[in-house]
Scaffold this active site. Structure first.
Site, short mmCIF file in Angstrom:
data_model
loop_
_atom_site.label_atom_id
_atom_site.label_comp_id
_atom_site.label_asym_id
_atom_site.label_seq_id
_atom_site.Cartn_x
_atom_site.Cartn_y
_atom_site.Cartn_z
CD GLU A 99 -18.21 61.02 -57.19
OE1 GLU A 99 -16.97 60.86 -57.05
OE2 GLU A 99 -18.71 61.99 -57.78
CE LYS B 19 4.70 54.20 -48.90
NZ LYS B 19 3.75 55.14 -48.37
CD GLU C 116 -1.08 60.64 -34.57
OE1 GLU C 116 -1.53 60.64 -35.73
OE2 GLU C 116 0.01 60.12 -34.26
CD1 TRP D 48 3.73 60.66 -48.90
CD2 TRP D 48 2.79 60.51 -46.88
NE1 TRP D 48 3.93 59.39 -48.44
CE2 TRP D 48 3.36 59.25 -47.20
CE3 TRP D 48 2.12 60.65 -45.66
CZ2 TRP D 48 3.28 58.15 -46.35
CZ3 TRP D 48 2.06 59.55 -44.81
CH2 TRP D 48 2.63 58.32 -45.15
CG HIS E 168 5.87 54.43 -37.73
ND1 HIS E 168 5.78 53.07 -37.54
CD2 HIS E 168 4.93 54.74 -38.66
CE1 HIS E 168 4.82 52.59 -38.32
NE2 HIS E 168 4.30 53.58 -39.00
CG HIS F 147 -2.51 48.77 -43.46
ND1 HIS F 147 -1.31 48.69 -42.80
CD2 HIS F 147 -2.60 50.06 -43.89
CE1 HIS F 147 -0.70 49.87 -42.84
NE2 HIS F 147 -1.46 50.71 -43.49
N1 GLN Z 1 1.62 58.61 -36.19
C1 GLN Z 1 0.89 58.22 -37.37
C2 GLN Z 1 -0.35 57.45 -36.96
O1 GLN Z 1 -0.29 56.77 -35.97
C3 GLN Z 1 1.74 57.37 -38.28
C4 GLN Z 1 1.01 56.96 -39.53
C5 GLN Z 1 1.87 56.37 -40.62
O2 GLN Z 1 2.92 55.87 -40.43
N2 GLN Z 1 1.43 56.41 -41.83
O3 GLN Z 1 -1.36 57.49 -37.63
ZN ZN Z 2 2.89 53.58 -40.47
#
Ligand code: GLN
Ligand code: ZN
Length: 762
Positions: A17, A116, A489, A566, A646, A699
């Site tokens: 919510e 984090k 993706e 995760w 990455h 972000h």
């Molecule tokens: N390949 C993922 C994306 O582009 C990588 C996301 C991430 O690093 N959290 O969403």
């Molecule tokens: Zn990332």
């Protein structure tokens, strides 16, 4: 009498919510009052739920509209200059600007850095402090929430981030040490604690999780000074909460602080109980973290009861509280809402609400209440059933892991020899441009997925829809002029869930959401058994996308450590072992992608760093198996196949040798929020392979322009050879809209072109 207590409850709501309320507020559909009403409704519901579960003094001020570290900074007026004017006009808007950045006509504010929270997948906003910083109480959130609960007839224990942890989690913009600000900060804590006492609070919880980390002398001295100072003024009784590990060499320090109670984590560190019992002065409340606040397995209550009885024996009639190991922030809300799991699996699990029930049962059993035997026996049976279940064990997988050798984790030649072959195969210019994988997951994409899941959109139609999305995405990237493309993706809900759903040994909850940051939630898969890959997972999409274009198409996988990190991981075997199983499954996928003609394959490991143990002494062991797992997944390919990785929100300084040991040909990293600070590590270490420092903070809805990105790239080129640099955003684009994405990537490609001009000229 044994009490049951709780360190924090999930904020987001069993049906997310809070997420919905936040996002509609940000879209301008609801005003602040409507958002606050939803928030208050959630708090009330959660306090009542905890009381019903038998929690004696539920926490308050554990709620947050975005993040509790940001709340703390805001509460103490640690608001960086750039947000000040807005904070005077519209505090809530300033609060969200600190969290997310803000861009509208006449205003352009960067967000705070995000990182984090210890070794969890929860992200907090890093307070920005500076020498001479002044603190003052701004607003009265902890008091207001305490009073709010009281008005509902519920007495609570306000939770505050403790002063030393607050400072150590902050950064300064001028190189001064955050702990230098302790004396300036303490009066504000005193003022707040006195106000809470005046309002009637009996207890306050001060979270000091840094006590389970290695502390230097300055930090230890800060603890002594801080708590001596707090003890002098009127205050509610203080429960000092430590979690995520053992106190170890900080135990004597923690036990000697002039507080009224101590919480210790006995899930991560059951072995510390004896030492804690010996160190703790009589009369001090001891809170035992007996039930895992970080995982979803039913507790083997017999073991917990042994620990509790042992503590009871030592403490005699002294006050004893039973609690989750840490805040339940990291655990979903309520298993009874879970409709997706089969009954057998559900029988193995406990979510937040059920964990509180487990604690109540433990407390009742400890106090010798009648009728607890049957419930304990039932819990015992559930744990036994899981151990015995044939679904958990796969002999072929165990044998394959046992047969692994060093050669399986090593590429045939060194990077320096591989690189020219790859550059030729991919036809790369200097400063090659690429993205991190995902493109906007628009409402349309999410709706199509939801309709397909609900059976309202036939599989074939959904596939066709995804193909159209992928094609559009490829065309967009071609138009924008990117060099190495991605398929976007669109078929993925989540970068871990998507893989877990196709692997054996994983299960998925329908509603097991936990907060990642702000309104972002994740539904971690449950790894309950041995992991294997029954069939290729991504090959079809990469191959389709590659068929649409002459540009190289980068394959996109989530790495073994991130999948592990995760997920809710089984607790009946070593994590390293589970990680190797995942690595082998991914290795098969990498090899299949290569065979299908994919020449660049990215294996994302954004979670590599957050898996680091909180104590340095345990780092080498972790890094050893984590790096090995990545290399197992990546080392089955030929020299001309380029492996990318990455990472985001990682401090690389202290693990840079392990990052290099991954031996990825290219690594893209988050750097734009920290203005390239992270690159220093790569420069100092002389990182051997190629690096793509993020130049677009994804972000935030802010669109950077070309010159801003050129500035960042120039900064990068000052510390790293230009020939090693790639140009890319900080992370995937799935949370962004198309318009901003298009604008930002166009500027990004222009920035790379400008750099190429410079590189040629230089
Ligand atoms: N390949 C993922 C994306 O582009 C990588 C996301 C991430 O690093 N959290 O969403
Ligand atoms: Zn990332």
């Amino acid at each position: 009498m044994t009490s049951v207590t709780n360190l924090g409850f999930p904020r987001i709501g069993a049906r997310r919510e809070l997420k919905r309320a936040l996002e509609s507020h940000w879209r301008g559909e609801t005003d602040a009052a409507q958002l606050q009403a939803t928030a208050a409704g959630l708090r009330a519901r959660h306090w009542k739920l905890q009381r019903e579960a038998g929690v004696d003094l539920p926490p308050s001020n554990d709620f947050s509209l975005y993040d509790h570290v940001l709340d703390t900074a805001f509460l103490f007026d640690a608001i960086p200059e750039r947000y000040r004017a807005l904070a005077e006009r519209d505090p809530l808007a300033a609060y969200f600007a600190m969290a997310r950045g803000l861009q509208k006509p006449g205003i352009d504010l960067h967000a705070l850095e995000m990182t984090k929270w210890f070794d969890t997948n929860y992200h907090y906003l890093v307070p920005e402090l500076h020498a001479g910083q002044r603190f003052a109480l701004r607003g009265d959130k902890p008091l207001a929430e305490y009073r709010e609960a009281r008005a509902l007839g519920i007495e609570t224990r306000p939770v505050l981030l403790g002063p030393v942890s607050f400072l150590l989690l902050s950064k300064t913009t001028d190189g001064s040490h955050p702990l230098d600000l302790l004396d300036a900060l303490l009066p504000v804590y005193v003022q707040l604690l006195t106000a809470l006492k005046d309002a009637g609070a009996q207890w306050v919880q001060l979270d000091e999780p840094v006590l389970v980390q290695d502390l230097d002398d300055a930090a230890r001295a800060a603890f002594e000074r801080a708590y001596a100072h707090l003890a002098e003024a009127p205050h509610p009784d203080i429960l000092l909460a430590t979690y995520f590990g053992a106190l170890d060499d900080n135990l004597a320090l923690a036990a000697a602080l002039p507080v009224q109670g101590l919480h210790v984590d006995l899930v991560r560190a059951p072995e510390q109980l004896d030492a804690v019992l010996r160190a703790l002065p009589a009369g001090r409340v001891l809170s035992l973290g007996l039930v895992d606040g970080r995982n979803i397995w039913r507790n083997p209550l017999d073991n917990a009861l042994i620990l509790a009885r042992y503590a009871r024996g030592h403490r005699g009639d002294g006050p004893l509280w039973l609690a989750p190991s840490c805040s339940l922030l990291h655990c979903p809300v309520d298993l009874t809402l879970e409709k997706k799991l089969d009954a057998e699996l559900r029988g193995w699990l406990a979510f937040s609400r059920q964990k509180l029930d487990e604690l109540r049962l433990l407390a009742d059993a400890l106090d010798g209440h009648a009728g607890t035997e049957a419930a304990l026996a039932q819990a015992r049976e559930a744990v036994e059933a899981r151990r015995r279940s044939p679904r958990v064990h796969n002999a072929a997988v165990k044998a394959r892991v046992a047969a692994l050798t060093a050669a399986d984790a090593t590429r045939a030649t060194p990077h320096a020899q591989r690189l020219p072959l790859q550059a030729a195969a991919l036809r790369l210019p200097p400063f090659p441009t690429t993205t991190i994988g995902s493109f906007p997951q628009t409402l349309e994409v999410r709706e199509a997925r939801a309709r397909n899941k609900a059976g309202k959109l036939a599989d074939a139609d959904y596939e066709a829809f995804l193909e159209r999305q992928t094609e559009q995405c490829v065309r967009e990237q071609e138009r924008i002029g990117l060099d190495v493309l991605v398929h976007g993706e669109f078929e993925r809900n989540d970068m871990v869930e998507y893989f877990g759903e196709q692997l054996d040994g994983f299960a998925f909850t329908g509603n097991g959401w936990v907060q990642s940051y702000g309104s972002r939630c994740v539904k971690p898969p449950v790894i309950y058994g041995d992991v294997s890959r029954p069939a290729p997972m991504t090959v079809r999409w990469s191959q389709y996308a590659q068929s649409l274009t002459d540009k190289p198409m980068k394959g996109m996988l989530t790495g073994p450590v991130t999948v592990l990190q995760w997920s809710f991981v089984r607790d009946d075997q070593e994590r390293a072992q589970t990680c190797r199983q995942i690595a082998l499954a991914l290795r098969d996928e990498v090899n299949d992608l290569e065979a299908a003609g994919i020449a660049a394959i990215q294996i994302d490991e954004p979670a590599l760093r957050e898996g680091l143990p909180l104590r340095r002494a345990q780092w080498p062991a972790y890094l050893g198996w984590a790096v090995e797992a990545f290399r197992i997944s990546a080392s089955g390919v030929g020299d001309a196949t380029q492996i990318h990785t990455h990472m985001c929100y990682a401090q690389f300084n202290d693990i840079i040798d392990s990052v290099a040991a991954l031996d990825a040909d290219v690594i893209s990293i988050e750097t734009s929020r920290s203005r390239m600070e992270l690159l220093d590590a790569f420069a100092r270490f002389d990182y051997p392979n190629q690096v793509g420092p993020g130049v677009y903070d994804i972000h935030s809805p802010r669109v950077p322009d070309r010159s801003e990105m050129v500035d960042l790239l120039r900064k990068a080129a000052e510390v790293l050879p230009a020939r090693k640099l790639w140009v890319n955003p900080d992370c995937g684009l799935k949370t962004r809209g198309w318009a901003e994405t298009r604008a930002a990537l166009t500027a990004l490609v222009e920035a790379a072109r400008e750099m190429r001009g410079e590189a040629v000229a230089a």
